[in-house]
Design a protein around this motif. Structure first.
Motif, mmCIF file in Angstrom:
data_model
loop_
_atom_site.group_PDB
_atom_site.id
_atom_site.type_symbol
_atom_site.label_atom_id
_atom_site.label_comp_id
_atom_site.label_asym_id
_atom_site.label_seq_id
_atom_site.Cartn_x
_atom_site.Cartn_y
_atom_site.Cartn_z
ATOM 1 N N GLY A 71 0.785 -1.236 0.000
ATOM 2 C CA GLY A 71 0.000 0.000 0.000
ATOM 3 C C GLY A 71 0.810 1.275 0.000
ATOM 4 O O GLY A 71 0.259 2.368 0.079
ATOM 5 N N GLY A 72 2.115 1.167 -0.098
ATOM 6 C CA GLY A 72 2.971 2.345 -0.150
ATOM 7 C C GLY A 72 3.221 2.767 -1.584
ATOM 8 O O GLY A 72 2.710 2.175 -2.532
ATOM 9 N N PHE A 73 4.056 3.806 -1.752
ATOM 10 C CA PHE A 73 4.425 4.262 -3.085
ATOM 11 C C PHE A 73 5.860 4.767 -3.075
ATOM 12 O O PHE A 73 6.435 5.033 -2.022
ATOM 13 C CB PHE A 73 3.460 5.340 -3.589
ATOM 14 N N VAL A 74 6.437 4.883 -4.255
ATOM 15 C CA VAL A 74 7.801 5.377 -4.409
ATOM 16 C C VAL A 74 7.746 6.607 -5.298
ATOM 17 O O VAL A 74 7.185 6.564 -6.390
ATOM 18 C CB VAL A 74 8.716 4.303 -5.036
ATOM 19 N N THR A 75 8.299 7.716 -4.801
ATOM 20 C CA THR A 75 8.346 8.949 -5.597
ATOM 21 C C THR A 75 9.672 9.029 -6.336
ATOM 22 O O THR A 75 10.689 8.511 -5.868
ATOM 23 C CB THR A 75 8.202 10.203 -4.716
ATOM 24 N N ASN A 76 9.648 9.655 -7.481
ATOM 25 C CA ASN A 76 10.850 9.880 -8.290
ATOM 26 C C ASN A 76 10.850 11.318 -8.788
ATOM 27 O O ASN A 76 10.699 11.578 -9.974
ATOM 28 C CB ASN A 76 10.881 8.922 -9.485
ATOM 29 N N ARG A 77 10.993 12.257 -7.878
ATOM 30 C CA ARG A 77 10.995 13.667 -8.264
ATOM 31 C C ARG A 77 12.304 14.030 -8.948
ATOM 32 O O ARG A 77 13.372 13.592 -8.499
ATOM 33 C CB ARG A 77 10.799 14.546 -7.028
ATOM 34 N N PRO A 78 12.253 14.837 -10.005
ATOM 35 C CA PRO A 78 13.494 15.257 -10.674
ATOM 36 C C PRO A 78 14.446 15.936 -9.682
ATOM 37 O O PRO A 78 14.030 16.727 -8.849
ATOM 38 C CB PRO A 78 13.004 16.265 -11.726
ATOM 39 N N GLY A 79 15.718 15.566 -9.773
ATOM 40 C CA GLY A 79 16.720 16.155 -8.887
ATOM 41 C C GLY A 79 16.784 15.531 -7.507
ATOM 42 O O GLY A 79 17.540 15.983 -6.661
ATOM 43 N N ASP A 80 15.987 14.498 -7.255
ATOM 44 C CA ASP A 80 15.974 13.837 -5.951
ATOM 45 C C ASP A 80 16.125 12.342 -6.172
ATOM 46 O O ASP A 80 15.973 11.843 -7.287
ATOM 47 C CB ASP A 80 14.662 14.135 -5.210
ATOM 48 N N VAL A 81 16.400 11.615 -5.105
ATOM 49 C CA VAL A 81 16.455 10.160 -5.161
ATOM 50 C C VAL A 81 15.055 9.599 -4.953
ATOM 51 O O VAL A 81 14.169 10.294 -4.450
ATOM 52 C CB VAL A 81 17.424 9.590 -4.093
ATOM 53 N N ALA A 82 14.847 8.349 -5.335
ATOM 54 C CA ALA A 82 13.568 7.686 -5.083
ATOM 55 C C ALA A 82 13.347 7.610 -3.578
ATOM 56 O O ALA A 82 14.285 7.367 -2.810
ATOM 57 C CB ALA A 82 13.584 6.291 -5.693
ATOM 58 N N ARG A 83 12.091 7.812 -3.159
ATOM 59 C CA ARG A 83 11.771 7.811 -1.732
ATOM 60 C C ARG A 83 10.489 7.034 -1.461
ATOM 61 O O ARG A 83 9.519 7.154 -2.204
ATOM 62 C CB ARG A 83 11.615 9.239 -1.214
ATOM 63 N N VAL A 84 10.494 6.265 -0.360
ATOM 64 C CA VAL A 84 9.303 5.552 0.099
ATOM 65 C C VAL A 84 8.313 6.588 0.625
ATOM 66 O O VAL A 84 8.640 7.374 1.519
ATOM 67 C CB VAL A 84 9.644 4.531 1.207
ATOM 68 N N ASN A 85 7.122 6.615 0.037
ATOM 69 C CA ASN A 85 6.066 7.570 0.402
ATOM 70 C C ASN A 85 6.570 9.013 0.415
ATOM 71 O O ASN A 85 6.113 9.833 1.204
ATOM 72 C CB ASN A 85 5.425 7.202 1.737
ATOM 73 N N GLY A 86 7.538 9.298 -0.458
ATOM 74 C CA GLY A 86 8.068 10.647 -0.574
ATOM 75 C C GLY A 86 8.973 11.069 0.567
ATOM 76 O O GLY A 86 9.365 12.226 0.646
#
Length: 175
Positions: A71-86
């Motif tokens: 039920g979680g998610f992984v963010t991939n914002r430009p200029g940042d590393v992938a993050r669990v639930n941001g």
């Protein structure tokens, strides 16, 4: 009147988390490595660095699938590393109670045979691996016979390279 909260009962206690890497040598022949997160184990043989542990990156297919299946998610914002639930840049830790439901707590476990060509083991936090390659770390550590001095020099070098993360390191010399 100000309320005094007993730290042992505070709901905020233990809200943080950490990564870790550890090693145990069995009979001088087999080295077992366990890690969660991005703390790393590197072995040197004949001057060549080999990473033994696996960094738990939320952006790998297996880790992302595990997070999303819970039920979680992984963010991939430009200029940042992938993050669990941001929030968290690694997919496995101990602690981090707010994200516990979305993460795997099992360490990665590997074994490696120690032979006459094995020179050193480096156990280090990402404050080192973010600013130097595994081979650079081995090259620095091999310049010192004393493993304590080698570890101190790796920390000094990470600081010279403006590491912004936690920096911890242990060097074990086999010969």
């Amino acid at each position: 009147m100000e309320e005094i909260v007993n730290p042992g009962t505070s709901s905020d206690l233990w809200s943080g988390g950490s990564t870790a890497v550890t090693a145990i040598l069995i009979n001088g022949k087999v080295l077992w490595i366990a890690n969660v997160g991005d703390s790393r184990a590197i072995v040197s043989r004949r001057g060549k660095a080999t990473q033994i542990s696996v960094d738990h990156d939320p952006n790998t297919d297996a880790e992302r699938s595990m997070i999303e299946s819970k039920g979680g998610f992984v963010t991939n914002r430009p200029g940042d590393v992938a993050r669990v639930n941001g929030i968290l840049a690694v997919s496995r830790t101990f602690g981090d109670k707010d994200l516990k439901a979305f993460m795997n707590r099992e360490p990665g476990i590997k074994d490696v045979k120690i032979d006459s060509h094995t020179e050193i083991l480096i156990l280090a936090s990402d404050g080192i691996s973010k600013v130097m390659s595994n081979q650079e770390a081995v090259d620095i550590a091999l310049n010192f016979k004393d493993p304590k001095k080698a570890a101190k020099q790796l920390v000094v070098e990470a600081l010279k390279r403006n590491s912004k993360d936690d920096i911890s390191c242990i060097v074990v010399r086999f010969k």
